[in-house]
Design a protein around this motif. Structure first.
Motif, PDB file in Angstrom:
ATOM      1  N   GLU A 208      64.737  20.258  41.130  1.00 28.34           N
ATOM      2  CA  GLU A 208      65.658  21.013  40.277  1.00 28.34           C
ATOM      3  C   GLU A 208      67.096  20.914  40.827  1.00 28.34           C
ATOM      4  OE1 GLU A 208      64.976  25.198  40.306  1.00 28.34           O
ATOM      5  OE2 GLU A 208      65.755  25.489  38.283  1.00 28.34           O
ATOM      6  N   ARG A 209      67.190  21.027  42.148  1.00 26.80           N
ATOM      7  CA  ARG A 209      68.523  20.990  42.756  1.00 26.80           C
ATOM      8  C   ARG A 209      69.139  19.596  42.635  1.00 26.80           C
ATOM      9  NH1 ARG A 209      72.255  23.498  45.822  1.00 26.80           N
ATOM     10  NH2 ARG A 209      72.918  22.523  47.755  1.00 26.80           N
TER      11      ARG A 209
ATOM     12  N   VAL B 175      70.481  19.209  39.098  1.00 32.78           N
ATOM     13  CA  VAL B 175      71.743  19.917  38.876  1.00 32.78           C
ATOM     14  C   VAL B 175      72.881  19.180  39.572  1.00 32.78           C
ATOM     15  CG1 VAL B 175      73.019  22.046  39.340  1.00 32.78           C
ATOM     16  CG2 VAL B 175      70.668  22.159  38.525  1.00 32.78           C
TER      17      VAL B 175
ATOM     18  N   VAL C  58      76.259  17.739  37.860  1.00 30.37           N
ATOM     19  CA  VAL C  58      77.597  18.127  38.316  1.00 30.37           C
ATOM     20  C   VAL C  58      78.419  16.883  38.623  1.00 30.37           C
ATOM     21  CG1 VAL C  58      78.860  19.229  40.211  1.00 30.37           C
ATOM     22  CG2 VAL C  58      76.894  20.382  39.196  1.00 30.37           C
TER      23      VAL C  58
ATOM     24  N   GLU D  48      74.537  27.828  35.658  1.00 29.03           N
ATOM     25  CA  GLU D  48      73.295  27.179  36.082  1.00 29.03           C
ATOM     26  C   GLU D  48      73.378  26.792  37.565  1.00 29.03           C
ATOM     27  OE1 GLU D  48      72.582  23.396  34.273  1.00 29.03           O
ATOM     28  OE2 GLU D  48      70.403  23.614  34.381  1.00 29.03           O
ATOM     29  N   ARG D  49      74.548  26.264  37.948  1.00 31.39           N
ATOM     30  CA  ARG D  49      74.704  25.831  39.336  1.00 31.39           C
ATOM     31  C   ARG D  49      74.712  27.032  40.280  1.00 31.39           C
ATOM     32  NH1 ARG D  49      75.762  21.751  42.761  1.00 31.39           N
ATOM     33  NH2 ARG D  49      77.550  21.919  44.152  1.00 31.39           N
TER      34      ARG D  49
ATOM     35  N   VAL E 156      71.088  28.139  40.799  1.00 26.23           N
ATOM     36  CA  VAL E 156      70.342  27.265  41.704  1.00 26.23           C
ATOM     37  C   VAL E 156      70.794  27.488  43.145  1.00 26.23           C
ATOM     38  CG1 VAL E 156      69.907  24.865  42.365  1.00 26.23           C
ATOM     39  CG2 VAL E 156      69.839  25.534  39.963  1.00 26.23           C
TER      40      VAL E 156
ATOM     41  N   LYS F  45      69.198  30.568  44.451  1.00 23.88           N
ATOM     42  CA  LYS F  45      67.784  30.329  44.754  1.00 23.88           C
ATOM     43  C   LYS F  45      67.636  29.591  46.088  1.00 23.88           C
ATOM     44  CE  LYS F  45      65.657  29.744  40.238  1.00 23.88           C
ATOM     45  NZ  LYS F  45      65.071  28.738  39.364  1.00 23.88           N
ATOM     46  N   VAL F  46      68.471  28.565  46.288  1.00 26.73           N
ATOM     47  CA  VAL F  46      68.404  27.775  47.518  1.00 26.73           C
ATOM     48  C   VAL F  46      68.715  28.662  48.729  1.00 26.73           C
ATOM     49  CG1 VAL F  46      69.546  25.910  48.799  1.00 26.73           C
ATOM     50  CG2 VAL F  46      68.952  25.579  46.401  1.00 26.73           C
TER      51      VAL F  46
END
Lengths: 223, 223
Positions: A4-5, A8, A12, B4-5, B8, B11-12
């Motif tokens: 997922e990372r 993203v 970007v 969205e970024r 994430v 979460k990280v």
């Protein structure tokens, strides 16, 4: 890094590349030669720019976009040299991106600019992944940082066209081999053009500014 | 940064914090005092560790986890000093994370370790956001980097407990005020403990290693 990372991150980068391409078109339309300066904090980007501006402002129309994590210190130092400067404070961000540069350009008169410097955030890792629409990247490395930096942080040296070695006046006080440092840089990127400089004594700045002037002329001819 | 970024990123960071808490418990269980060293590339983290290891290895059981974007150079330099070293090559990553540290600890004998150094990737921005489970963070700053770095890169100085000013032997050759640099650091974080050192001449290393020894003793008592 999670899938997922990674996804993203790719989005970007791709969004950044699109804006960078627009910036590049805009700069080419006005024939502005633009360099993106990348280095560790404290390698001497701002002082090199101060000296460079003083040497070139009589013959070229200059501009600077100066990025910092926090403070407008660098921009304020450069403004004192009588040229247009735009500050970008990233507020913790570890690199400049193309959108920030695009927004800064909106208030610069590009039709009246020959040579634009983008001073990136002090960071030898992250800025090298982000295209800002520049003509080319210049990586700076101070002799006090040690000879091995090109090997340990290869991306910045690989993606740059020019290496400016800074603070060479300090070499007599260090255990540092300029030859080894340059060999290391060339082993990562054999096409690097290298300038060995001291903003303190002025050593090497004539060759550096002559090269910049030639690139500006070539940019005018080619565009 | 897009929503969205940001999501994430959160979460990280939260996943990292969870692993860091496990690492912290593991280290506390073995009463290992652990410091996370953060600085720009070339500030002298590895050389400070080499000198520190030589001064302390007779009285304390030491270990090092050495992070680098590329190469195992730092780990190899430290291994020559006769202590256990684990290398982490991030392959472009701009900071260490708790999972990498956790994996490195699996092959270190923590029951036989009093003091563990984690040498982060050379980067004054990104590493300060990632908890590695350390007892505390130490930020290094070389006198060649200029007095303003604490103001321009405040997060690393705010989150550290200790500032080690390095290469003070070079001050006579620079336009640098040690007092101003320390004032700037304390304006960002008034609780910083400061050591002014030179790994080349040995200046300040006795105070630094005495402090480390006291912290190790306190860690043994408190755990």
């Amino acid at each position: 890094m999670s899938a997922e990372r990674v996804e993203v991150r790719e989005k970007v980068l791709s969004a950044n590349d699109q804006i960078a391409a627009e910036v590049r078109d805009q700069l080419a339309g006005h024939r502005v030669f633009t360099i993106n300066l990348i280095s560790s904090p404290g390698s001497g980007k701002t002082m090199l720019l101060e000296r460079t501006v003083d040497l070139l402002k009589g013959s070229l129309r200059l501009g600077v976009v100066a990025g910092d994590v926090q403070t407008r210190n660098d921009a304020e130092r450069l403004e004192r040299h009588g040229i247009p400067v735009r500050a970008i404070e990233t507020g913790g961000g570890c690199h400049l991106n193309a959108r920030q540069v695009s927004e800064s350009l909106a208030s610069l008169d590009l039709a009246q600019t020959d040579l634009l410097f983008i001073e990136n955030v002090g960071n030898l890792v992250c800025p090298s992944s982000f295209d800002l629409g520049e003509s080319l990247k210049v990586v700076l490395m101070s002799v006090t940082e040690g000879e091995d930096k090109p090997l340990k942080y290869p991306a910045a040296f690989r993606r740059a066209s020019v290496l400016v070695l800074t603070k060479v006046d300090l070499v007599p006080h260090l255990e540092f081999s300029t030859e080894t440092a340059i060999d290391n840089a060339l082993s990562v990127n054999p096409d690097l053009r290298v300038f060995a400089t001291s903003s303190y004594t002025g050593e090497g700045l004539e060759l550096w500014t002559e090269w910049l002037s030639e690139e500006v002329s070539a940019c005018k001819r080619d565009s």
